[in-house]
Design a protein around this motif. Structure first.
Motif, PDB file in Angstrom:
ATOM      1  N   LEU A 261      44.612  23.055  70.118  1.00  0.00           N
ATOM      2  CA  LEU A 261      44.781  24.305  71.024  1.00  0.00           C
ATOM      3  C   LEU A 261      45.929  24.068  72.001  1.00  0.00           C
ATOM      4  N   ALA A 262      46.363  22.893  72.258  1.00  0.00           N
ATOM      5  CA  ALA A 262      47.195  22.739  73.334  1.00  0.00           C
ATOM      6  C   ALA A 262      48.695  23.171  72.942  1.00  0.00           C
ATOM      7  N   ARG A 263      49.535  23.468  73.852  1.00  0.00           N
ATOM      8  CA  ARG A 263      50.836  24.040  73.391  1.00  0.00           C
ATOM      9  C   ARG A 263      51.905  22.916  73.136  1.00  0.00           C
ATOM     10  N   HIS A 264      51.782  21.881  73.081  1.00  0.00           N
ATOM     11  CA  HIS A 264      52.820  20.865  73.045  1.00  0.00           C
ATOM     12  C   HIS A 264      53.143  20.412  71.697  1.00  0.00           C
ATOM     13  N   ARG A 265      54.368  20.278  71.479  1.00  0.00           N
ATOM     14  CA  ARG A 265      54.982  19.921  70.302  1.00  0.00           C
ATOM     15  C   ARG A 265      54.683  18.362  69.831  1.00  0.00           C
ATOM     16  N   LEU A 266      54.371  17.498  70.737  1.00  0.00           N
ATOM     17  CA  LEU A 266      53.854  16.142  70.466  1.00  0.00           C
ATOM     18  C   LEU A 266      52.417  16.027  71.122  1.00  0.00           C
ATOM     19  N   PRO A 267      51.419  16.384  70.331  1.00  0.00           N
ATOM     20  CA  PRO A 267      50.242  16.253  70.866  1.00  0.00           C
ATOM     21  C   PRO A 267      49.696  14.527  71.249  1.00  0.00           C
ATOM     22  N   TRP A 268      48.765  14.534  72.149  1.00  0.00           N
ATOM     23  CA  TRP A 268      48.353  12.926  72.322  1.00  0.00           C
ATOM     24  C   TRP A 268      48.197  11.986  70.879  1.00  0.00           C
ATOM     25  N   ARG A 269      48.423  10.892  71.173  1.00  0.00           N
ATOM     26  CA  ARG A 269      48.269  10.096  69.971  1.00  0.00           C
ATOM     27  C   ARG A 269      47.601   8.766  70.263  1.00  0.00           C
ATOM     28  N   SER A 270      46.690   8.246  69.378  1.00  0.00           N
ATOM     29  CA  SER A 270      46.134   7.150  69.730  1.00  0.00           C
ATOM     30  C   SER A 270      46.998   6.056  69.355  1.00  0.00           C
ATOM     31  N   VAL A 271      47.773   5.306  70.303  1.00  0.00           N
ATOM     32  CA  VAL A 271      48.642   4.133  70.054  1.00  0.00           C
ATOM     33  C   VAL A 271      48.189   2.752  71.208  1.00  0.00           C
ATOM     34  N   PRO A 272      47.415   2.078  70.460  1.00  0.00           N
ATOM     35  CA  PRO A 272      46.979   0.931  71.267  1.00  0.00           C
ATOM     36  C   PRO A 272      48.133   0.112  72.336  1.00  0.00           C
ATOM     37  N   GLN A 273      47.730  -0.176  73.453  1.00  0.00           N
ATOM     38  CA  GLN A 273      48.744  -0.791  74.184  1.00  0.00           C
ATOM     39  C   GLN A 273      49.433  -2.026  73.626  1.00  0.00           C
ATOM     40  N   VAL A 274      48.695  -2.894  72.856  1.00  0.00           N
ATOM     41  CA  VAL A 274      49.097  -4.036  72.330  1.00  0.00           C
ATOM     42  C   VAL A 274      50.126  -3.780  71.317  1.00  0.00           C
ATOM     43  N   VAL A 275      50.132  -2.645  70.756  1.00  0.00           N
ATOM     44  CA  VAL A 275      51.194  -2.214  69.514  1.00  0.00           C
ATOM     45  C   VAL A 275      52.274  -1.735  70.255  1.00  0.00           C
ATOM     46  N   ILE A 276      52.119  -1.145  71.413  1.00  0.00           N
ATOM     47  CA  ILE A 276      53.390  -0.768  72.199  1.00  0.00           C
ATOM     48  C   ILE A 276      54.209  -1.706  72.661  1.00  0.00           C
ATOM     49  N   GLU A 277      53.465  -2.802  73.398  1.00  0.00           N
ATOM     50  CA  GLU A 277      54.122  -3.891  73.724  1.00  0.00           C
ATOM     51  C   GLU A 277      54.757  -4.733  72.798  1.00  0.00           C
ATOM     52  N   GLY A 278      54.185  -4.779  71.579  1.00  0.00           N
ATOM     53  CA  GLY A 278      54.812  -5.809  70.497  1.00  0.00           C
ATOM     54  C   GLY A 278      56.089  -5.215  69.810  1.00  0.00           C
ATOM     55  N   PHE A 279      55.929  -3.454  69.848  1.00  0.00           N
ATOM     56  CA  PHE A 279      57.103  -2.921  69.402  1.00  0.00           C
ATOM     57  C   PHE A 279      58.123  -2.856  70.216  1.00  0.00           C
ATOM     58  N   PHE A 280      58.040  -2.875  71.787  1.00  0.00           N
ATOM     59  CA  PHE A 280      59.113  -3.072  72.538  1.00  0.00           C
ATOM     60  C   PHE A 280      59.790  -4.247  72.557  1.00  0.00           C
ATOM     61  N   GLU A 281      58.929  -5.407  72.794  1.00  0.00           N
ATOM     62  CA  GLU A 281      59.315  -6.668  72.497  1.00  0.00           C
ATOM     63  C   GLU A 281      60.274  -6.915  71.454  1.00  0.00           C
ATOM     64  N   GLU A 282      59.833  -6.283  70.305  1.00  0.00           N
ATOM     65  CA  GLU A 282      60.896  -6.599  68.970  1.00  0.00           C
ATOM     66  C   GLU A 282      62.046  -5.867  69.225  1.00  0.00           C
ATOM     67  N   HIS A 283      62.033  -4.596  69.614  1.00  0.00           N
ATOM     68  CA  HIS A 283      63.067  -3.915  69.797  1.00  0.00           C
ATOM     69  C   HIS A 283      64.175  -4.260  70.792  1.00  0.00           C
ATOM     70  N   LEU A 284      63.555  -4.861  72.035  1.00  0.00           N
ATOM     71  CA  LEU A 284      64.459  -5.274  73.128  1.00  0.00           C
ATOM     72  C   LEU A 284      65.220  -6.521  72.468  1.00  0.00           C
ATOM     73  N   ALA A 285      64.491  -7.356  71.696  1.00  0.00           N
ATOM     74  CA  ALA A 285      64.981  -8.713  71.285  1.00  0.00           C
ATOM     75  C   ALA A 285      65.873  -8.417  70.412  1.00  0.00           C
ATOM     76  N   ALA A 286      65.739  -7.425  69.517  1.00  0.00           N
ATOM     77  CA  ALA A 286      66.910  -7.142  68.481  1.00  0.00           C
ATOM     78  C   ALA A 286      68.150  -6.523  69.228  1.00  0.00           C
ATOM     79  N   HIS A 287      68.056  -6.269  70.283  1.00  0.00           N
ATOM     80  CA  HIS A 287      69.139  -5.828  71.344  1.00  0.00           C
ATOM     81  C   HIS A 287      69.624  -6.815  72.522  1.00  0.00           C
ATOM     82  N   GLY A 288      69.140  -7.971  72.010  1.00  0.00           N
ATOM     83  CA  GLY A 288      69.486  -8.999  73.015  1.00  0.00           C
ATOM     84  C   GLY A 288      68.628  -9.288  74.293  1.00  0.00           C
ATOM     85  N   ILE A 289      67.610  -8.353  74.425  1.00  0.00           N
ATOM     86  CA  ILE A 289      66.913  -8.899  75.672  1.00  0.00           C
ATOM     87  C   ILE A 289      65.595  -9.536  75.183  1.00  0.00           C
ATOM     88  N   HIS A 290      65.444 -10.668  75.687  1.00  0.00           N
ATOM     89  CA  HIS A 290      64.334 -11.693  75.344  1.00  0.00           C
ATOM     90  C   HIS A 290      63.436 -11.905  76.345  1.00  0.00           C
TER      91      HIS A 290
END
Ligand SMILES: Cc1cc2nc3c(=O)[nH]c(=O)nc-3n(C[C@H](O)[C@H](O)[C@H](O)COP(=O)(O)OP(=O)(O)OC[C@H]3O[C@@H](n4cnc5c(N)ncnc54)[C@H](O)[C@@H]3O)c2cc1C
Length: 484
Positions: free
Chosen positions: A85-114
């Protein structure tokens, strides 16, 4: 100088900030005291505005591809706000914090920030040009700016002696990651007649693909000091009190007690040091707002630090971080306060509260009330105080995502981390050329009114196609500095 910006703390706030600094093209050192990434289970929900901001950086699709991250319903004080019923293009998602941290750590490392682990900041000094940070093992790092993203017990905040007013925790509830059987009540708050309550949210799946749930349990007698370990029996007992024999505990994976402490720093900026995320504000995790607010602090600050390092930041741009984000944090604390009262977090069984909740529950069925609460909790209602807010309804708000007549979606244009000027009538080419090193102009094809969008996706000027260029020039100068 060893680096342009030193980010202390590699939680979701620090990682988001490091990514914004990467996009802005400034050198960044990201440190954390932990020898490895935390596997503490904490946030589970990502709000619309955070999802949108990640989309604007091209990170949403790869993040959602990391696993099963279903759309989830929101709630206010346990009263459902259905996602469909919400009006937003991207409604809330279940994304656990540990997944977000792991994702960002890999992404940053791939771009040289370790992430530099085992780096516990213990000392801090600043002068007119730099900040010098000292670590427990004796190393020092000198940076133009330091960002504290070191969490609720922030060392940086203590070293700064920054005022952190608010109230201490007065009661606790249990938060646990579990597998449940029986009529598994997804995404709902349930109260028993005698004041006990349970809240159940989806939390992804275990390695065998079985659904995991975040369970919170509260009620009379459930407030136990934080240090007392949570027992399996306590969880079974809490489930029985609320669900009777309908729901059983199959597996307890992790449990902790959380308190209702609520505090916010008085100042987000201390010279060359900025406070972000839980280092700046702490409150109950009601409505999935802690991590999301921290990530959005980082999105607000990142491009401004980039502008300062590159030397084009207008006077006072860095001041706008406190001016814009402090009221947002304060509003989150207020809505959490209201929610904890309405849901009888502490299990007082106060009949006045029950009456209030009954009336409030009925009101939430009204579309306008529901939409307004959903906008508030999803971050979509944020409106930053800026010149022009009084004359145009879009100014200060997140830019509406739009298809620019097949050219691209607006959000794709923001991937570069530059500003965007939508100029459908090609009226402003001449003035835009003066800022073309910082702002991209989209001319014919943009089926919209003209608007100027900051790198963090907020509209900072909007006008009519036949308006004068004077206001636009002023806005460009105000947000993007002097013309070339
Ligand atoms: C049970 C629970 C459920 C939650 N659910 C949600 C939810 O659904 N949605 C939501 O938005 N929020 C939720 N939250 C809140 C969310 O977890 C926090 O708001 C979020 O972790 C804050 O992120 P942060 O990066 O600011 O701080 P943190 O995640 O605390 O990260 C701080 C980092 O700094 C490091 N550090 C600390 N001190 C130092 C030092 N001296 N030197 C170097 N490094 C240091 C730490 O090791 C840590 O890695 C929940 C919290 C809990 C407890």
């Amino acid at each position: 100088m060893d680096t342009d910006v030193l980010v202390v703390g590699a939680g979701p706030t620090g990682m988001t900030l490091a990514n914004e600094l990467l996009v802005a093209g400034v050198s960044t050192v990201l440190v954390d005291k932990l020898p490895q990434r935390s596997d503490l289970s904490r946030a589970g929900g990502m709000q619309s505005r955070t999802l949108e901001a990640l989309d604007q950086r091209g990170l949403l699709e790869p993040l959602l591809a990391t696993g099963d991250h279903p759309v989830i319903d929101g709630h206010f004080a346990g009263i459902p706000l259905p996602a469909h019923l919400a009006r937003h293009r991207l409604p809330w998602r279940s994304v656990p914090q540990v997944v977000i941290e792991g994702f960002f750590e890999e992404h940053l490392a791939a771009h040289g920030i370790h992430v530099r682990r085992d780096h516990e900041l213990v000392g801090l000094a600043q002068d007119a040009d730099k900040v010098t940070a000292t670590f427990a093992h004796g190393a020092t790092v000198r940076a133009r700016y330091l960002v504290a993203a070191d969490g609720a017990h922030s060392t940086v905040r203590s070293l700064l002696r920054a005022g952190f007013p608010g109230r201490p925790g007065t009661s606790t509830v249990v938060a646990a990651d579990v597998r449940l059987s029986g009529a598994d009540p997804l995404m709902s708050h349930t109260w028993s007649d005698d004041g006990h309550w349970a809240a159940v949210f989806p939390l992804g799946t275990d390695p065998q693909g079985r659904p995991l749930r975040r369970l919170a349990l509260g009620g009379p007698g459930r407030s136990v000091p934080r240090v007392v370990p949570v027992t399996e029996e306590e969880i079974r007992d809490g489930l029985r009190m609320v669900f009777g024999s309908r729901v059983h505990l199959l597996e307890l994976r992790y449990a902790r007690r959380i308190t209702d402490a609520a505090r916010q720093v008085e100042q987000y900026r201390h010279g060359r040091v900025f406070l972000t995320g839980d280092a700046a504000h702490v409150h109950l995790p009601l409505g999935a707002q802690g991590m999301n607010t921290g990530m959005q602090d980082a999105l607000n600050l990142g491009w401004k630090l980039g502008a300062a390092v590159h030397g084009w930041a207008p006077e006072n741009l860095l001041e706008t971080y406190h001016r814009e984000r402090h009221p947002v944090g304060a509003a989150v604390l207020r809505n959490v306060q209201a929610q904890s009262l309405l849901m009888d977090w502490a299990g007082t069984r106060d009949p006045d509260v029950a009456a209030l909740r009954e009336i409030f529950t009925a009101m939430v069925q009204l579309p306008d009330v529901r939409d307004s609460l959903a906008d508030m909790l999803s971050g979509m209602a944020i409106r930053y105080p800026m010149p022009g807010t009084e004359t145009h309804p879009l100014v200060g708000r997140p830019a509406p995502d739009m298809d620019l007549l097949g050219l691209a979606r607006l959000h794709e244009l923001l991937r570069s981390g530059r500003g965007v000027l939508l100029d459908p009538a090609d009226r402003f080419a001449k003035v835009a050329a003066l800022w073309s090193d910082r702002v991209d102009r989209v001319g014919q094809g943009a089926d919209t009114e003209p608007m100027l969008i900051r790198p963090d996706g907020y509209v900072c000027w909007a006008g009519s196609p036949d308006g004068s260029t004077h206001d636009l020039e002023r806005a460009l100068g105000c947000w993007f500095g002097a013309p070339r």
